[in-house]
Scaffold this motif. Structure first.
Motif, PDB file in Angstrom:
ATOM      1  N   GLY A   1       0.843  -1.192   0.000  1.00  0.00           N
ATOM      2  CA  GLY A   1       0.000   0.000   0.000  1.00  0.00           C
ATOM      3  C   GLY A   1       0.870   1.231   0.000  1.00  0.00           C
ATOM      4  O   GLY A   1       1.987   1.204   0.520  1.00  0.00           O
ATOM      5  N   ARG A   2       0.389   2.287  -0.625  1.00  0.00           N
ATOM      6  CA  ARG A   2       1.165   3.531  -0.634  1.00  0.00           C
ATOM      7  C   ARG A   2       0.220   4.717  -0.735  1.00  0.00           C
ATOM      8  O   ARG A   2      -0.840   4.632  -1.321  1.00  0.00           O
ATOM      9  CB  ARG A   2       2.179   3.533  -1.774  1.00  0.00           C
ATOM     10  CG  ARG A   2       1.579   3.518  -3.162  1.00  0.00           C
ATOM     11  CD  ARG A   2       2.554   2.961  -4.183  1.00  0.00           C
ATOM     12  NE  ARG A   2       2.648   1.504  -4.115  1.00  0.00           N
ATOM     13  CZ  ARG A   2       3.787   0.807  -4.262  1.00  0.00           C
ATOM     14  NH1 ARG A   2       4.911   1.428  -4.488  1.00  0.00           N
ATOM     15  NH2 ARG A   2       3.777  -0.508  -4.183  1.00  0.00           N
ATOM     16  N   MET A   3       0.659   5.828  -0.122  1.00  0.00           N
ATOM     17  CA  MET A   3      -0.110   7.059  -0.220  1.00  0.00           C
ATOM     18  C   MET A   3       0.124   7.654  -1.606  1.00  0.00           C
ATOM     19  O   MET A   3       1.260   7.679  -2.081  1.00  0.00           O
ATOM     20  CB  MET A   3       0.347   8.053   0.847  1.00  0.00           C
ATOM     21  CG  MET A   3      -0.012   7.625   2.259  1.00  0.00           C
ATOM     22  SD  MET A   3      -1.766   7.870   2.537  1.00  0.00           S
ATOM     23  CE  MET A   3      -2.182   6.386   3.444  1.00  0.00           C
ATOM     24  N   GLN A   4      -0.943   8.167  -2.188  1.00  0.00           N
ATOM     25  CA  GLN A   4      -0.860   8.606  -3.587  1.00  0.00           C
ATOM     26  C   GLN A   4       0.075   9.777  -3.822  1.00  0.00           C
ATOM     27  O   GLN A   4       0.483  10.011  -4.954  1.00  0.00           O
ATOM     28  CB  GLN A   4      -2.258   8.916  -4.124  1.00  0.00           C
ATOM     29  CG  GLN A   4      -2.913  10.177  -3.572  1.00  0.00           C
ATOM     30  CD  GLN A   4      -3.738   9.907  -2.328  1.00  0.00           C
ATOM     31  OE1 GLN A   4      -3.515   8.929  -1.632  1.00  0.00           O
ATOM     32  NE2 GLN A   4      -4.693  10.774  -2.038  1.00  0.00           N
ATOM     33  N   ASP A   5       0.429  10.509  -2.768  1.00  0.00           N
ATOM     34  CA  ASP A   5       1.375  11.593  -3.045  1.00  0.00           C
ATOM     35  C   ASP A   5       2.773  11.314  -2.500  1.00  0.00           C
ATOM     36  O   ASP A   5       3.607  12.203  -2.409  1.00  0.00           O
ATOM     37  CB  ASP A   5       0.848  12.969  -2.610  1.00  0.00           C
ATOM     38  CG  ASP A   5       0.189  12.918  -1.261  1.00  0.00           C
ATOM     39  OD1 ASP A   5       0.327  11.872  -0.586  1.00  0.00           O
ATOM     40  OD2 ASP A   5      -0.454  13.910  -0.876  1.00  0.00           O
ATOM     41  N   ASN A   6       3.028  10.061  -2.189  1.00  0.00           N
ATOM     42  CA  ASN A   6       4.378   9.653  -1.830  1.00  0.00           C
ATOM     43  C   ASN A   6       5.135   9.329  -3.127  1.00  0.00           C
ATOM     44  O   ASN A   6       5.032   8.228  -3.677  1.00  0.00           O
ATOM     45  CB  ASN A   6       4.315   8.431  -0.912  1.00  0.00           C
ATOM     46  CG  ASN A   6       5.674   8.019  -0.407  1.00  0.00           C
ATOM     47  OD1 ASN A   6       6.670   8.140  -1.112  1.00  0.00           O
ATOM     48  ND2 ASN A   6       5.721   7.535   0.812  1.00  0.00           N
ATOM     49  N   GLU A   7       5.873  10.315  -3.616  1.00  0.00           N
ATOM     50  CA  GLU A   7       6.440  10.183  -4.958  1.00  0.00           C
ATOM     51  C   GLU A   7       7.375   9.001  -5.167  1.00  0.00           C
ATOM     52  O   GLU A   7       7.251   8.291  -6.161  1.00  0.00           O
ATOM     53  CB  GLU A   7       7.111  11.485  -5.386  1.00  0.00           C
ATOM     54  CG  GLU A   7       6.079  12.453  -5.928  1.00  0.00           C
ATOM     55  CD  GLU A   7       6.683  13.796  -6.292  1.00  0.00           C
ATOM     56  OE1 GLU A   7       7.841  13.806  -6.766  1.00  0.00           O
ATOM     57  OE2 GLU A   7       5.994  14.805  -6.083  1.00  0.00           O
ATOM     58  N   PRO A   8       8.337   8.778  -4.248  1.00  0.00           N
ATOM     59  CA  PRO A   8       9.219   7.628  -4.479  1.00  0.00           C
ATOM     60  C   PRO A   8       8.435   6.318  -4.593  1.00  0.00           C
ATOM     61  O   PRO A   8       8.712   5.501  -5.479  1.00  0.00           O
ATOM     62  CB  PRO A   8      10.118   7.611  -3.236  1.00  0.00           C
ATOM     63  CG  PRO A   8      10.008   8.960  -2.638  1.00  0.00           C
ATOM     64  CD  PRO A   8       8.713   9.552  -3.057  1.00  0.00           C
ATOM     65  N   LEU A   9       7.448   6.143  -3.727  1.00  0.00           N
ATOM     66  CA  LEU A   9       6.682   4.894  -3.762  1.00  0.00           C
ATOM     67  C   LEU A   9       5.806   4.805  -5.009  1.00  0.00           C
ATOM     68  O   LEU A   9       5.626   3.726  -5.579  1.00  0.00           O
ATOM     69  CB  LEU A   9       5.823   4.758  -2.496  1.00  0.00           C
ATOM     70  CG  LEU A   9       6.587   4.574  -1.182  1.00  0.00           C
ATOM     71  CD1 LEU A   9       5.628   4.375  -0.018  1.00  0.00           C
ATOM     72  CD2 LEU A   9       7.548   3.388  -1.272  1.00  0.00           C
ATOM     73  N   MET A  10       5.286   5.930  -5.447  1.00  0.00           N
ATOM     74  CA  MET A  10       4.470   5.916  -6.665  1.00  0.00           C
ATOM     75  C   MET A  10       5.334   5.603  -7.879  1.00  0.00           C
ATOM     76  O   MET A  10       4.917   4.887  -8.786  1.00  0.00           O
ATOM     77  CB  MET A  10       3.741   7.251  -6.854  1.00  0.00           C
ATOM     78  CG  MET A  10       2.647   7.513  -5.831  1.00  0.00           C
ATOM     79  SD  MET A  10       1.398   6.215  -5.758  1.00  0.00           S
ATOM     80  CE  MET A  10       0.500   6.556  -7.247  1.00  0.00           C
TER      81      MET A  10
END
Ligand SMILES: Nc1nc2c(ncn2[C@@H]2O[C@H](COP(=O)(O)OP(=O)(O)OP(=O)(O)O)[C@@H](O)[C@H]2O)c(=O)[nH]1
Ligand SMILES: Nc1nc2c(ncn2[C@@H]2O[C@H](COP(=O)(O)OP(=O)(O)OP(=O)(O)O)[C@@H](O)[C@H]2O)c(=O)[nH]1
Ligand SMILES: [Mg+2]
Ligand SMILES: [Mg+2]
Lengths: 306, 316
Positions: free
Chosen positions: B202-211
């Motif tokens: 799962g990742r937060m949509q504004d976490n750029e590295p994870l996106m």
């Protein structure tokens, strides 16, 4: 974070009202519309918004009131007081006592962040030199025990759980007994996710609560929740004695306004907020300073102290 | 006959003024049903524009005209423009001697791994062999979660005398998810496994590295289907979640093969009563179909979206 944008748009709306040359019902209506919109965009419960607007309207009698500044001040104050009511609860949160076993049980909807937050809270106390431990009373979710175990091992926190026992109440009772004997200060009990539509799950929650007799039950709420929060929070609160709320995932984009209805529905304060997936991503939360900070965003400070 | 009545009753015109209060009520109603505020506004605005200037017979009040127009709009938003037929596409992939690959993505805790397992159950029931790829190499217990599901599903298959099985491909924690997926797909091609289900963290949509890491996983492995998993509980965030997941995938794909979310899994539908507005928000933003609805925590709790009952719930 929560309400930060909201604070800004509300402050603007109030300022706009203050600077309008005339001040009549039209202007008030316009201001309340702007405020409602901002609150709706932040997922604040629609009934709470209606209440807030009604309360503000009630305070103003255009016939009776003298003209000018006075009216505006009264409205400004009313707006901010009503906002404070949204985040504030009348109840004081339980204060753990060092040197005694403090049993804290976590409850909440599926996937809201209970297990992660349990570990964070245990770690929070451990860093303050309390003896903290974790109990996994979730026998339903696949991998739940491994999740707690891995978190606990990584953070050096003692834990208790079972792969074979199916009754969460039994595990919870055994764990609490064991850790009480070992003189732990903070004994945290994690439970499965559940929702009000499934009676058996709520019964199970009650059984666990009865088995361990917790000093505090913490309701964990995801910051992204929308209008469904109120009914769920109320149902949890009607079944067990909720004493505090933790709002998680505030590191994201969510404003957290939906989760605020949990404060109203449970009558309990927000005590911590979750701001990330890592074990140190937990911040204590106090509504008073928070609201003050929120109010500080415009030049309307001091209104509320009057 | 219709026009005769029209003239007789004077066929009053629908004006902005008499529409406004009705639309305002409707907008509020939809927001109360958990439709994102922005989208409720757009829907009502659209309906308003289409009705303005039209004449109405005095038999039907503005309210009921608006209601039926909203009903039409909601139905059309929820009705898939494109059918996602996984079983058919799996058959096609089989003929081409390659595994059919589905990637599950979404923010934290929405039900990716659980609904992946439900879809696995459904695929097994339809006699497809499956490999789960444990590409959530971050969250504690994520690998064991899938392992538990694998054991449960296989023993269920055995008990019911079915032969298809599911295997788990895992490389433990801390590994690069794109590589884990790649290895799982490669192995499945070699051993003829029909479907690969890729679980992601799962990742937060504004976490750029994870996106970016997710986009990399998708571009690198070019799956047949990217499913966005979103929970029915989510409020206004649904808009931001979907547009940012879509955007992250698009940003990383090349012009020739634009990539986005292919479909939605709407989970925890059993927890929201009649506040089913997230279904509208999610489909409105992406224009993509809700492929599955998660309605509980057991393997059988996976349904198709019933458009008319969702619309009915929204309007009551
Ligand atoms: N970004 C972010 N993620 C979080 C936060 N708190 C929890 N999560 C993530 O949310 C997901 C769900 O967390 P869990 O702790 O498993 O939730 P749970 O309530 O125990 O779930 P169930 O036991 O299945 O009901 C995980 O991916 C966590 O890493 C937070 O504050 N921020
Ligand atoms: N009531 C209900 N619960 C569900 C549904 N789908 C999933 N859940 C529950 O939601 C919780 C989280 O599910 P997971 O599958 O672990 O979620 P995830 O998205 O993989 O979480 P992360 O990997 O931590 O981001 C679990 O307790 C599931 O049982 C559903 O349709 N209805
Ligand atoms: Mg848990
Ligand atoms: Mg998962």
């Amino acid at each position: 974070m929560v309400l930060a944008d909201l604070g800004r748009s509300i402050t603007q709306a109030v300022q706009k009202m203050s600077s309008s040359p005339v001040f009549d019902e039209e202007v008030l209506k316009e201001m309340l519309k702007t405020i409602s919109r901002a609150l709706l965009m932040s997922d604040v419960n629609i009934k709470l918004i209606k209440q807030l607007c009604d309360n503000i309207k009630k305070l103003i009698d255009f016939e009776e009131m003298a003209a000018g500044l006075n009216k505006r001040r009264i409205i400004q104050r009313a707006v901010f007081q009503e906002l404070c009511n949204l985040v504030e609860a009348n109840k004081e949160p339980y204060k753990p006592v060092k040197g005694k076993p403090n049993v804290i049980m976590f409850v909440g909807l599926q996937g809201s962040g209970k297990t992660t937050t349990c570990s964070k809270l245990a770690y929070y106390y451990k860093r303050k030199n309390w003896k903290a431990c974790l109990i996994c009373a979730d026998t339903f979710r696949a991998g739940a025990y491994d999740q707690i175990k891995q978190n606990a091992v990584k953070a050096g926190i003692p834990f208790y759980g079972s792969y074979s026992e199916h009754d969460p109440a039994v595990i919870a009772a055994e764990g609490v007994e064991k850790f009480k004997k070992e003189k732990f200060d903070i004994i945290i009990v994690d439970t499965s996710g559940r929702h009000k539509q499934e009676d058996a799950l709520f019964e199970e929650m009650l059984e666990v609560a009865n088995a361990v007799n917790p000093h505090q039950i913490i309701f964990v709420m995801d910051a992204s929740i929308g209008q469904a929060c109120e009914a769920q929070a109320k149902a949890f609160s009607d079944t067990v004695d909720i004493g505090a709320v933790i709002v998680t995932k505030l590191d994201g984009h969510a404003k957290g306004g939906g989760a605020l209805s949990a404060v109203a529905a449970t009558g309990s304060p927000i005590v911590f907020i979750g701001t990330g997936e890592h074990i140190h991503d937990l911040e204590p939360f106090q509504s008073q300073p928070f609201v003050k900070k929120l109010l500080g965003m415009g030049d309307v400070m001091g209104l509320i102290e009057k | 006959l219709f026009s005769f009545f029209g003239t007789l009753t004077g066929g009053t015109e629908i004006t902005k003024e008499n529409l406004e209060p009705v639309l305002e009520k409707m907008r509020e109603h939809l927001v109360g049903k958990n439709v994102a505020a922005d989208i409720a506004e757009k829907i009502c605005h659209g309906v308003g524009t289409s009705l303005e200037g039209k004449s109405k017979s005095t038999f039907s009040g503005i309210a009921s005209i608006v209601k039926s127009s909203i009903e039409e709009t909601l139905t059309s938003i929820l009705t898939p423009k494109r059918r996602v037929d996984i079983l058919r596409d799996v058959e096609t992939a089989k003929k081409q001697k390659k595994p059919y690959v589905i990637v599950f993505c979404g923010v934290n805790g929405v039900g990716k791994s659980t609904n992946l397992s439900k879809i696995c159950y459904w695929l097994l029931q339809n006699n497809n062999s499956v490999r789960m790829a444990a590409c959530d190499t971050f969250r504690a217990g994520a690998v064991e979660q899938l392992k538990t599901h694998m054991h449960k599903l296989n023993s269920h298959q055995k008990q019911t005398g079915k032969s298809a099985t599911v295997q788990l491909f895992e490389s433990g924690y801390g590994k690069d998810a794109a590589n884990v997926a790649n290895d799982a797909i490669k192995l499945s091609k070699e051993d003829g496994t029909n479907v690969v289900l890729v679980d992601t963290a799962g990742r937060m949509q504004d976490n750029e590295p994870l996106m970016r890491a997710l986009a990399k996983l998708v571009t690198y492995n070019n799956p047949d289907l990217v499913l966005f998993v979103g929970e029915a509980l989510v409020g206004n965030e649904s808009v931001d979640q979907l547009s940012k997941f879509n955007q992250a995938l698009a940003d990383c794909s090349d012009q020739a093969n634009p990539r986005g979310i292919d479909g939605i899994v709407l989970t925890k539908f059993d927890t929201v009563d009649d506040k089913v507005g997230a279904a509208i928000s999610m489909t409105y933003i992406t224009g993509q179909p809700i492929v599955f609805v998660g309605t509980g925590q057991t393997y059988a709790d996976l349904k198709k979206l019933n458009v008319s009952s969702v619309v009915a719930a929204l309007l009551t």
